[in-house]
Design an enzyme around this catalytic site. Structure first.
Site, short mmCIF file in Angstrom:
data_model
loop_
_atom_site.label_atom_id
_atom_site.label_comp_id
_atom_site.label_asym_id
_atom_site.label_seq_id
_atom_site.Cartn_x
_atom_site.Cartn_y
_atom_site.Cartn_z
CB THR A 1 -0.90 0.00 1.26
OG1 THR A 1 -1.86 -1.03 1.11
CG2 THR A 1 -1.60 1.33 1.46
N GLY B 1 -1.53 -1.17 6.77
CA GLY B 1 -1.57 -2.29 7.70
C GLY B 1 -2.88 -3.04 7.58
N1 ASP Z 1 -4.51 -1.06 4.73
C1 ASP Z 1 -4.70 -1.75 3.49
C2 ASP Z 1 -6.04 -2.39 3.46
O1 ASP Z 1 -6.42 -2.97 4.47
C3 ASP Z 1 -3.67 -2.77 3.23
C4 ASP Z 1 -2.27 -2.41 3.59
O2 ASP Z 1 -1.98 -1.29 3.97
O3 ASP Z 1 -1.44 -3.28 3.48
O4 ASP Z 1 -6.69 -2.40 2.44
#
Ligand code: ASP
Length: 305
Positions: free
Chosen positions: A171, A223
């Site tokens: 992300t 996250g």
């Molecule tokens: N926060 C993002 C989501 O849950 C994924 C990530 O940041 O890795 O879609």
């Protein structure tokens, strides 16, 4: 004075799984995105333009889970989410469930600046994009072999690969304060590998994955989205500064290492405040990140040390 921080996802990628060559590629991509934003800030441009351009650069890079290179859904598609916020006005724009827009962050910004709404989803968001003259890409544009293989391994029940871990490595986000003292934050993602039922995470949610307020700070998170939504991470950090008298580093530390940890929420955030302070903290093994302030040389890091 200006300051800019970017991230390319938090995750638990063990050092042993990231080859020297891959690490070099990630660092180069982070540097390029940071420069895209820094150039704008250095010539007196706005934090909104800087975070938009930094995120566009990361969306265009197939290494990250945003734009090209996004993770696959359970059904083998790519569904993209993004959001942006202007700390000077508290205006915000967000999009989710996109399948044919190369740069979701550009559409989120268009929603903020040229619609009566804050958040648009799926087909409706793409209808708005068409009306705004956005070019459409074929769904294959987002596909990378590496992400496809990750989905196959998950569908085959490969326990060495957690959907969460993979999604975290990618992300993207950016936060900035410009020479006018204005803050902005932006976040873009393909979400979680193997997601189903039009699942939406924290990234496009204002207050969870993204928040900016000139009175406190600008935050972009990465996250385990479900946990970040429940902890209202980005707004909680801003609120601790505004109402709780915390400085940036303390506010970020409390939310990442106390609030999130208490609910097993893995990940991290990048944040900047009005004074140009930068905080990049995570409770996972690593977070792809980079930051720069004025003419200071850039910091680019992946692991703790
Ligand atoms: N926060 C993002 C989501 O849950 C994924 C990530 O940041 O890795 O879609």
């Amino acid at each position: 004075m200006y300051a800019l921080a970017i991230h390319g996802g938090a995750g638990t990628l063990p050092r042993s799984e990231l080859s020297t060559e891959m690490e070099r590629e990630y660092r180069a991509a982070l540097r390029e995105a940071l420069e895209a934003g820094r150039t704008i800030l250095a010539r007196g441009g706005t934090s909104l333009d800087a975070v938009t351009q930094a995120v566009v650069a990361l969306e265009d890079c197939p290494l990250f889970n945003a734009g090209r290179g996004a993770v696959f859904t359970h059904d083998g598609h790519n569904e993209l989410d993004a959001s942006i916020m202007n700390g000077a006005t508290l205006a915000a724009g967000a999009v989710c469930g996109l399948t044919r827009i190369a740069n979701p962050i550009a559409l989120a910004r268009r929603v903020m600046e040229h619609s009566d709404y804050v958040m648009l989803s799926g087909a409706g968001a793409e209808e708005f994009a068409a009306l705004q003259g956005f070019a459409f890409v074929p769904p294959e544009y987002f596909r990378t072999e590496a992400r496809w293989q990750q989905l196959q391994r998950i569908l085959e029940g490969d326990r060495t690969l957690s959907p969460l871990t993979i999604s975290h490595t990618g992300t993207v986000g950016a936060v900035a304060v410009d020479t006018h003292g204005d803050l902005a934050a932006a976040t873009s993602t393909g979400g979680m590998t193997g997601k189903r039922f039009n699942r939406i995470g924290d990234s496009p949610l204002i207050g969870a994955g993204t928040y900016a307020d000139n009175r406190s700070c600008a935050v972009s998170a990465t996250g385990h989205g479900e946990k970040f939504i429940c902890a209202a991470v980005a707004h909680d950090i801003a609120a601790r500064m505004r109402f709780g008298g915390r400085d940036l580093r303390t506010a970020v530390h409390e939310v990442v290492h106390q609030e999130l940890t208490a609910i097993n929420g893995e990940g991290g955030v990048i944040a900047v405040d009005h004074s140009g302070a930068i905080s990049m903290q995570f409770n996972s093994q690593g977070m792809f990140r980079a930051a720069t302030r004025d003419a200071e040389s850039a910091v680019i890091a992946i692991y703790d040390t």
